[in-house]
Scaffold this motif. Sequence first.
Motif, PDB file in Angstrom:
ATOM      1  N   THR A  28      21.883 -71.026  22.515  1.00  0.00           N
ATOM      2  CA  THR A  28      20.825 -71.578  23.380  1.00  0.00           C
ATOM      3  C   THR A  28      20.457 -70.630  24.517  1.00  0.00           C
ATOM      4  N   PHE A  29      21.341 -69.710  24.864  1.00  0.00           N
ATOM      5  CA  PHE A  29      21.086 -68.776  25.953  1.00  0.00           C
ATOM      6  C   PHE A  29      20.498 -67.454  25.473  1.00  0.00           C
ATOM      7  N   GLY A  30      20.541 -67.230  24.161  1.00  0.00           N
ATOM      8  CA  GLY A  30      20.134 -65.957  23.591  1.00  0.00           C
ATOM      9  C   GLY A  30      18.752 -65.500  24.018  1.00  0.00           C
ATOM     10  N   TRP A  31      18.673 -64.245  24.443  1.00  0.00           N
ATOM     11  CA  TRP A  31      17.454 -63.556  24.864  1.00  0.00           C
ATOM     12  C   TRP A  31      16.826 -64.171  26.111  1.00  0.00           C
ATOM     13  N   LYS A  32      17.506 -65.154  26.746  1.00  0.00           N
ATOM     14  CA  LYS A  32      17.001 -65.759  27.982  1.00  0.00           C
ATOM     15  C   LYS A  32      17.940 -65.521  29.157  1.00  0.00           C
ATOM     16  N   ASN A  33      19.235 -65.648  28.908  1.00  0.00           N
ATOM     17  CA  ASN A  33      20.204 -65.583  29.999  1.00  0.00           C
ATOM     18  C   ASN A  33      21.385 -64.692  29.656  1.00  0.00           C
ATOM     19  N   ARG A  34      21.966 -64.132  30.708  1.00  0.00           N
ATOM     20  CA  ARG A  34      23.280 -63.514  30.620  1.00  0.00           C
ATOM     21  C   ARG A  34      24.240 -64.600  31.094  1.00  0.00           C
ATOM     22  N   VAL A  35      25.348 -64.765  30.402  1.00  0.00           N
ATOM     23  CA  VAL A  35      26.254 -65.866  30.700  1.00  0.00           C
ATOM     24  C   VAL A  35      27.627 -65.314  31.058  1.00  0.00           C
ATOM     25  N   LEU A  36      28.133 -65.747  32.213  1.00  0.00           N
ATOM     26  CA  LEU A  36      29.517 -65.445  32.572  1.00  0.00           C
ATOM     27  C   LEU A  36      30.295 -66.744  32.387  1.00  0.00           C
ATOM     28  N   ILE A  37      31.274 -66.698  31.491  1.00  0.00           N
ATOM     29  CA  ILE A  37      32.114 -67.866  31.249  1.00  0.00           C
ATOM     30  C   ILE A  37      33.459 -67.603  31.910  1.00  0.00           C
ATOM     31  N   VAL A  38      33.867 -68.516  32.762  1.00  0.00           N
ATOM     32  CA  VAL A  38      35.155 -68.416  33.444  1.00  0.00           C
ATOM     33  C   VAL A  38      36.079 -69.457  32.820  1.00  0.00           C
ATOM     34  N   PHE A  39      37.106 -68.989  32.139  1.00  0.00           N
ATOM     35  CA  PHE A  39      38.106 -69.866  31.542  1.00  0.00           C
ATOM     36  C   PHE A  39      39.309 -69.898  32.480  1.00  0.00           C
ATOM     37  N   ALA A  40      39.798 -71.082  32.797  1.00  0.00           N
ATOM     38  CA  ALA A  40      40.950 -71.165  33.692  1.00  0.00           C
ATOM     39  C   ALA A  40      41.692 -72.473  33.494  1.00  0.00           C
ATOM     40  N   ASN A  41      42.972 -72.450  33.822  1.00  0.00           N
ATOM     41  CA  ASN A  41      43.756 -73.676  33.857  1.00  0.00           C
ATOM     42  C   ASN A  41      43.325 -74.482  35.077  1.00  0.00           C
ATOM     43  N   PRO A  42      43.433 -75.814  35.020  1.00  0.00           N
ATOM     44  CA  PRO A  42      43.067 -76.628  36.189  1.00  0.00           C
ATOM     45  C   PRO A  42      43.814 -76.171  37.447  1.00  0.00           C
ATOM     46  N   GLY A  43      43.075 -76.087  38.558  1.00  0.00           N
ATOM     47  CA  GLY A  43      43.662 -75.701  39.829  1.00  0.00           C
ATOM     48  C   GLY A  43      43.926 -74.216  39.982  1.00  0.00           C
ATOM     49  N   ASN A  44      43.456 -73.397  39.064  1.00  0.00           N
ATOM     50  CA  ASN A  44      43.703 -71.960  39.101  1.00  0.00           C
ATOM     51  C   ASN A  44      42.984 -71.322  40.289  1.00  0.00           C
ATOM     52  N   SER A  45      43.714 -70.608  41.123  1.00  0.00           N
ATOM     53  CA  SER A  45      43.118 -69.993  42.313  1.00  0.00           C
ATOM     54  C   SER A  45      42.177 -68.838  41.961  1.00  0.00           C
ATOM     55  N   ASP A  46      42.413 -68.169  40.836  1.00  0.00           N
ATOM     56  CA  ASP A  46      41.511 -67.095  40.423  1.00  0.00           C
ATOM     57  C   ASP A  46      40.120 -67.640  40.101  1.00  0.00           C
ATOM     58  N   ALA A  47      40.060 -68.831  39.497  1.00  0.00           N
ATOM     59  CA  ALA A  47      38.758 -69.441  39.175  1.00  0.00           C
ATOM     60  C   ALA A  47      38.007 -69.767  40.459  1.00  0.00           C
ATOM     61  N   ALA A  48      38.707 -70.309  41.446  1.00  0.00           N
ATOM     62  CA  ALA A  48      38.075 -70.624  42.732  1.00  0.00           C
ATOM     63  C   ALA A  48      37.580 -69.347  43.407  1.00  0.00           C
ATOM     64  N   GLU A  49      38.353 -68.283  43.327  1.00  0.00           N
ATOM     65  CA  GLU A  49      37.947 -66.995  43.905  1.00  0.00           C
ATOM     66  C   GLU A  49      36.730 -66.431  43.189  1.00  0.00           C
ATOM     67  N   GLN A  50      36.688 -66.549  41.860  1.00  0.00           N
ATOM     68  CA  GLN A  50      35.540 -66.060  41.090  1.00  0.00           C
ATOM     69  C   GLN A  50      34.270 -66.810  41.490  1.00  0.00           C
ATOM     70  N   ARG A  51      34.367 -68.124  41.607  1.00  0.00           N
ATOM     71  CA  ARG A  51      33.212 -68.927  42.047  1.00  0.00           C
ATOM     72  C   ARG A  51      32.734 -68.469  43.411  1.00  0.00           C
ATOM     73  N   ARG A  52      33.658 -68.345  44.351  1.00  0.00           N
ATOM     74  CA  ARG A  52      33.310 -67.957  45.723  1.00  0.00           C
ATOM     75  C   ARG A  52      32.610 -66.605  45.753  1.00  0.00           C
ATOM     76  N   LEU A  53      33.174 -65.630  45.060  1.00  0.00           N
ATOM     77  CA  LEU A  53      32.608 -64.284  45.051  1.00  0.00           C
ATOM     78  C   LEU A  53      31.174 -64.271  44.527  1.00  0.00           C
ATOM     79  N   LEU A  54      30.949 -64.940  43.420  1.00  0.00           N
ATOM     80  CA  LEU A  54      29.634 -64.872  42.787  1.00  0.00           C
ATOM     81  C   LEU A  54      28.585 -65.721  43.489  1.00  0.00           C
ATOM     82  N   LEU A  55      28.983 -66.857  43.998  1.00  0.00           N
ATOM     83  CA  LEU A  55      27.996 -67.737  44.633  1.00  0.00           C
ATOM     84  C   LEU A  55      27.563 -67.247  46.008  1.00  0.00           C
TER      85      LEU A  55
END
Length: 143
Positions: A28-55
């Motif tokens: 559904t994203f093909g040729w329209k969007n670049r997608v960054l998928i963040v996979f993480a265990n619940p409560g993972n601090s790396d996921a929270a850091e990734q969100r903060r950095l990009l947003l």
Amino acid sequence: MIRILKATALAIFVAGGPFPAVAAGLDTFGWKNRVLIVFANPGNSDAAEQRRLLLEDRPALSERDMVIIEVNGDAVKPIFGAAGTVTAAELRKDAGIQEDTRFAAILIGKDGGIKLRADRPVAPDQLFGLIDSMPMRANEASR
């Protein structure tokens, strides 16, 4: 016989590459969007850091037609842009990620190919630098 071997070698060469292309879940994203998928265990601090950095730089994400999706367990959460109707199982399968993976960030290009795999949060300058070096992005920026 040689012709068959040459055709087979060419097919392998064309289909090959550093990363496999992704399948149906992200079509559904093909040729329209670049997608960054963040996979993480619940409560993972790396996921929270990734969100903060990009947003911190939403205009840069918009300019690059980015969608950011976080996958926690069976939950798919849009972080930036619309996630569509993809499931966690589809995303894991498409990206080759095991369910027990602690953290992974996967960048999917507009062409559906995996452009980056990271096991730590990706700095915006690294992510945007990689995207900006892509021929498709250079073409977009010149318009």
